[in-house]
Write a protein that holds these residues in place. Structure first.
Motif, PDB file in Angstrom:
ATOM      1  N   GLU A 175      76.979 -58.259  15.600  1.00 56.47           N
ATOM      2  CA  GLU A 175      76.547 -57.150  16.445  1.00 56.47           C
ATOM      3  C   GLU A 175      76.804 -57.414  17.926  1.00 56.47           C
ATOM      4  OE1 GLU A 175      72.454 -56.461  15.475  1.00 56.47           O
ATOM      5  OE2 GLU A 175      72.937 -55.477  13.578  1.00 56.47           O
ATOM      6  N   GLU A 176      76.628 -58.661  18.360  1.00 60.89           N
ATOM      7  CA  GLU A 176      76.725 -58.978  19.788  1.00 60.89           C
ATOM      8  C   GLU A 176      78.053 -59.628  20.158  1.00 60.89           C
ATOM      9  OE1 GLU A 176      73.326 -61.332  20.787  1.00 60.89           O
ATOM     10  OE2 GLU A 176      71.962 -59.975  19.743  1.00 60.89           O
ATOM     11  N   SER A 177      78.873 -59.990  19.164  1.00 62.87           N
ATOM     12  CA  SER A 177      80.141 -60.696  19.406  1.00 62.87           C
ATOM     13  C   SER A 177      79.934 -61.908  20.317  1.00 62.87           C
ATOM     14  CB  SER A 177      81.179 -59.755  20.011  1.00 62.87           C
ATOM     15  OG  SER A 177      81.495 -58.745  19.106  1.00 62.87           O
ATOM     16  N   ARG A 178      78.894 -62.671  20.001  1.00 61.95           N
ATOM     17  CA  ARG A 178      78.564 -63.863  20.773  1.00 61.95           C
ATOM     18  C   ARG A 178      78.312 -65.018  19.813  1.00 61.95           C
ATOM     19  NH1 ARG A 178      73.576 -62.699  24.441  1.00 61.95           N
ATOM     20  NH2 ARG A 178      73.936 -64.885  24.839  1.00 61.95           N
ATOM     21  N   PRO A 179      78.466 -66.248  20.302  1.00 62.78           N
ATOM     22  CA  PRO A 179      78.168 -67.404  19.444  1.00 62.78           C
ATOM     23  C   PRO A 179      76.673 -67.558  19.224  1.00 62.78           C
ATOM     24  CG  PRO A 179      78.711 -68.151  21.652  1.00 62.78           C
ATOM     25  CD  PRO A 179      78.931 -66.664  21.623  1.00 62.78           C
ATOM     26  N   ILE A 180      76.331 -68.141  18.103  1.00 65.67           N
ATOM     27  CA  ILE A 180      74.942 -68.429  17.751  1.00 65.67           C
ATOM     28  C   ILE A 180      74.871 -69.900  17.353  1.00 65.67           C
ATOM     29  CG2 ILE A 180      72.992 -67.830  16.266  1.00 65.67           C
ATOM     30  CD1 ILE A 180      73.961 -65.461  17.894  1.00 65.67           C
ATOM     31  N   LEU A 181      73.870 -70.597  17.837  1.00 69.85           N
ATOM     32  CA  LEU A 181      73.668 -71.999  17.481  1.00 69.85           C
ATOM     33  C   LEU A 181      72.437 -72.091  16.579  1.00 69.85           C
ATOM     34  CD1 LEU A 181      73.983 -75.027  19.731  1.00 69.85           C
ATOM     35  CD2 LEU A 181      71.911 -74.763  18.420  1.00 69.85           C
ATOM     36  N   ILE A 182      72.581 -72.749  15.449  1.00 68.49           N
ATOM     37  CA  ILE A 182      71.453 -72.969  14.545  1.00 68.49           C
ATOM     38  C   ILE A 182      71.177 -74.463  14.495  1.00 68.49           C
ATOM     39  CG2 ILE A 182      70.524 -72.710  12.212  1.00 68.49           C
ATOM     40  CD1 ILE A 182      72.544 -70.459  11.774  1.00 68.49           C
ATOM     41  N   GLU A 183      69.977 -74.841  14.894  1.00 66.62           N
ATOM     42  CA  GLU A 183      69.552 -76.238  14.789  1.00 66.62           C
ATOM     43  C   GLU A 183      68.685 -76.370  13.543  1.00 66.62           C
ATOM     44  OE1 GLU A 183      67.324 -79.727  17.355  1.00 66.62           O
ATOM     45  OE2 GLU A 183      67.084 -77.658  17.987  1.00 66.62           O
ATOM     46  N   VAL A 184      69.121 -77.191  12.613  1.00 67.16           N
ATOM     47  CA  VAL A 184      68.395 -77.396  11.365  1.00 67.16           C
ATOM     48  C   VAL A 184      67.718 -78.760  11.436  1.00 67.16           C
ATOM     49  CG1 VAL A 184      68.579 -77.565   8.866  1.00 67.16           C
ATOM     50  CG2 VAL A 184      70.060 -75.988  10.114  1.00 67.16           C
ATOM     51  N   ILE A 185      66.415 -78.766  11.391  1.00 66.47           N
ATOM     52  CA  ILE A 185      65.639 -79.997  11.471  1.00 66.47           C
ATOM     53  C   ILE A 185      65.292 -80.442  10.048  1.00 66.47           C
ATOM     54  CG2 ILE A 185      63.548 -81.091  12.351  1.00 66.47           C
ATOM     55  CD1 ILE A 185      65.381 -80.098  14.569  1.00 66.47           C
ATOM     56  N   ILE A 186      65.807 -81.603   9.655  1.00 66.49           N
ATOM     57  CA  ILE A 186      65.539 -82.141   8.321  1.00 66.49           C
ATOM     58  C   ILE A 186      64.749 -83.429   8.476  1.00 66.49           C
ATOM     59  CG2 ILE A 186      66.536 -83.065   6.203  1.00 66.49           C
ATOM     60  CD1 ILE A 186      69.004 -81.345   6.773  1.00 66.49           C
ATOM     61  N   ILE A 202      73.673 -69.420  25.099  1.00 63.39           N
ATOM     62  CA  ILE A 202      74.005 -69.231  23.688  1.00 63.39           C
ATOM     63  C   ILE A 202      72.719 -68.947  22.917  1.00 63.39           C
ATOM     64  CG2 ILE A 202      74.940 -70.329  21.612  1.00 63.39           C
ATOM     65  CD1 ILE A 202      76.654 -72.063  23.468  1.00 63.39           C
ATOM     66  N   ARG A 203      72.710 -67.859  22.170  1.00 64.19           N
ATOM     67  CA  ARG A 203      71.542 -67.554  21.331  1.00 64.19           C
ATOM     68  C   ARG A 203      71.345 -68.701  20.365  1.00 64.19           C
ATOM     69  NH1 ARG A 203      70.200 -61.893  20.718  1.00 64.19           N
ATOM     70  NH2 ARG A 203      68.556 -62.750  19.441  1.00 64.19           N
ATOM     71  N   SER A 204      70.116 -69.170  20.233  1.00 63.23           N
ATOM     72  CA  SER A 204      69.850 -70.352  19.417  1.00 63.23           C
ATOM     73  C   SER A 204      68.646 -70.142  18.517  1.00 63.23           C
ATOM     74  CB  SER A 204      69.596 -71.561  20.317  1.00 63.23           C
ATOM     75  OG  SER A 204      70.696 -71.804  21.153  1.00 63.23           O
ATOM     76  N   LEU A 205      68.745 -70.702  17.320  1.00 61.97           N
ATOM     77  CA  LEU A 205      67.646 -70.669  16.361  1.00 61.97           C
ATOM     78  C   LEU A 205      67.351 -72.101  15.933  1.00 61.97           C
ATOM     79  CD1 LEU A 205      69.028 -67.868  14.008  1.00 61.97           C
ATOM     80  CD2 LEU A 205      67.308 -67.585  15.775  1.00 61.97           C
ATOM     81  N   ARG A 206      66.095 -72.385  15.677  1.00 59.05           N
ATOM     82  CA  ARG A 206      65.700 -73.687  15.114  1.00 59.05           C
ATOM     83  C   ARG A 206      65.026 -73.391  13.777  1.00 59.05           C
ATOM     84  NH1 ARG A 206      62.440 -77.109  19.030  1.00 59.05           N
ATOM     85  NH2 ARG A 206      64.504 -77.656  19.768  1.00 59.05           N
ATOM     86  N   VAL A 207      65.421 -74.127  12.742  1.00 64.18           N
ATOM     87  CA  VAL A 207      64.915 -73.838  11.407  1.00 64.18           C
ATOM     88  C   VAL A 207      64.552 -75.144  10.688  1.00 64.18           C
ATOM     89  CG1 VAL A 207      67.218 -73.782  10.391  1.00 64.18           C
ATOM     90  CG2 VAL A 207      65.400 -72.547   9.283  1.00 64.18           C
ATOM     91  N   ASP A 208      63.567 -75.051   9.815  1.00 59.70           N
ATOM     92  CA  ASP A 208      63.138 -76.186   8.995  1.00 59.70           C
ATOM     93  C   ASP A 208      64.164 -76.399   7.887  1.00 59.70           C
ATOM     94  OD1 ASP A 208      61.911 -78.019   7.313  1.00 59.70           O
ATOM     95  OD2 ASP A 208      60.164 -76.769   6.875  1.00 59.70           O
ATOM     96  N   GLY A 209      64.871 -77.514   7.956  1.00 63.44           N
ATOM     97  CA  GLY A 209      65.914 -77.802   6.981  1.00 63.44           C
ATOM     98  C   GLY A 209      65.412 -78.170   5.606  1.00 63.44           C
ATOM     99  N   ASN A 210      64.110 -78.390   5.467  1.00 61.86           N
ATOM    100  CA  ASN A 210      63.537 -78.692   4.152  1.00 61.86           C
ATOM    101  C   ASN A 210      63.117 -77.419   3.415  1.00 61.86           C
ATOM    102  OD1 ASN A 210      63.797 -81.514   4.400  1.00 61.86           O
ATOM    103  ND2 ASN A 210      62.008 -81.554   5.728  1.00 61.86           N
ATOM    104  N   ASP A 211      63.374 -76.265   4.026  1.00 59.75           N
ATOM    105  CA  ASP A 211      62.985 -74.979   3.447  1.00 59.75           C
ATOM    106  C   ASP A 211      64.249 -74.143   3.200  1.00 59.75           C
ATOM    107  OD1 ASP A 211      62.045 -72.450   2.844  1.00 59.75           O
ATOM    108  OD2 ASP A 211      60.626 -72.358   4.519  1.00 59.75           O
ATOM    109  N   PRO A 212      64.752 -74.113   1.958  1.00 62.16           N
ATOM    110  CA  PRO A 212      65.988 -73.377   1.676  1.00 62.16           C
ATOM    111  C   PRO A 212      65.927 -71.898   2.050  1.00 62.16           C
ATOM    112  CG  PRO A 212      65.348 -74.709  -0.221  1.00 62.16           C
ATOM    113  CD  PRO A 212      64.223 -74.780   0.773  1.00 62.16           C
ATOM    114  N   LEU A 213      64.781 -71.267   1.858  1.00 62.72           N
ATOM    115  CA  LEU A 213      64.650 -69.855   2.211  1.00 62.72           C
ATOM    116  C   LEU A 213      64.753 -69.663   3.726  1.00 62.72           C
ATOM    117  CD1 LEU A 213      64.203 -66.957   1.369  1.00 62.72           C
ATOM    118  CD2 LEU A 213      61.738 -67.375   1.433  1.00 62.72           C
ATOM    119  N   ALA A 214      64.140 -70.558   4.485  1.00 59.61           N
ATOM    120  CA  ALA A 214      64.216 -70.473   5.947  1.00 59.61           C
ATOM    121  C   ALA A 214      65.659 -70.638   6.425  1.00 59.61           C
ATOM    122  CB  ALA A 214      63.320 -71.526   6.588  1.00 59.61           C
TER     123      ALA A 214
END
Length: 76
Positions: free
Chosen positions: A54-65, A28-40
Motif C-alpha cells: 500500500e505504501e511502496s515503502r520498506p518494512i523491517l520486522i524484528e523477530v525476537i526468539i 523505515i516502518r518497523s515491527l517487533r514480534v515474538d519469534g516463539n509465537d507462530p501466529l504472531a
C-alpha cells in the motif's frame, strides 16, 4: 519483494533497544514480534506485506526468539 535477515546471538551485540528502533530512526516502518509465537509471526508478515504494497515503502520486522537450552539440545 526483497527479504534479508541477520542472526544476532545475543541482545548485547546491538547497543540500544534492538533493530526495530534503528529502522524507525531511518524512517523505515518497523515491527517487533515474538519469534516463539507462530501466529504472531504470521500476522506480522501479513501486516508488513500489506503496508509495503500500500505504501511502496520498506518494512523491517524484528523477530525476537528466546532460545531454550533444552530445545537446542533436542533438535535433530
Amino acid at each position: 519483494l526483497s527479504i534479508f535477515f541477520i542472526l544476532i546471538a545475543d541482545k548485547g551485540n546491538i547497543p540500544g533497544d534492538g533493530v526495530a528502533v534503528k529502522g524507525q530512526a531511518y524512517g523505515i516502518r518497523s515491527l517487533r514480534v515474538d519469534g516463539n509465537d507462530p501466529l504472531a509471526i504470521h500476522l506480522a508478515i501479513k501486516t508488513a506485506r500489506k503496508m509495503a504494497i500500500e505504501e511502496s515503502r520498506p518494512i523491517l520486522i524484528e523477530v525476537i526468539i528466546l532460545w531454550n537450552r533444552l530445545l537446542l539440545h533436542s533438535l535433530p
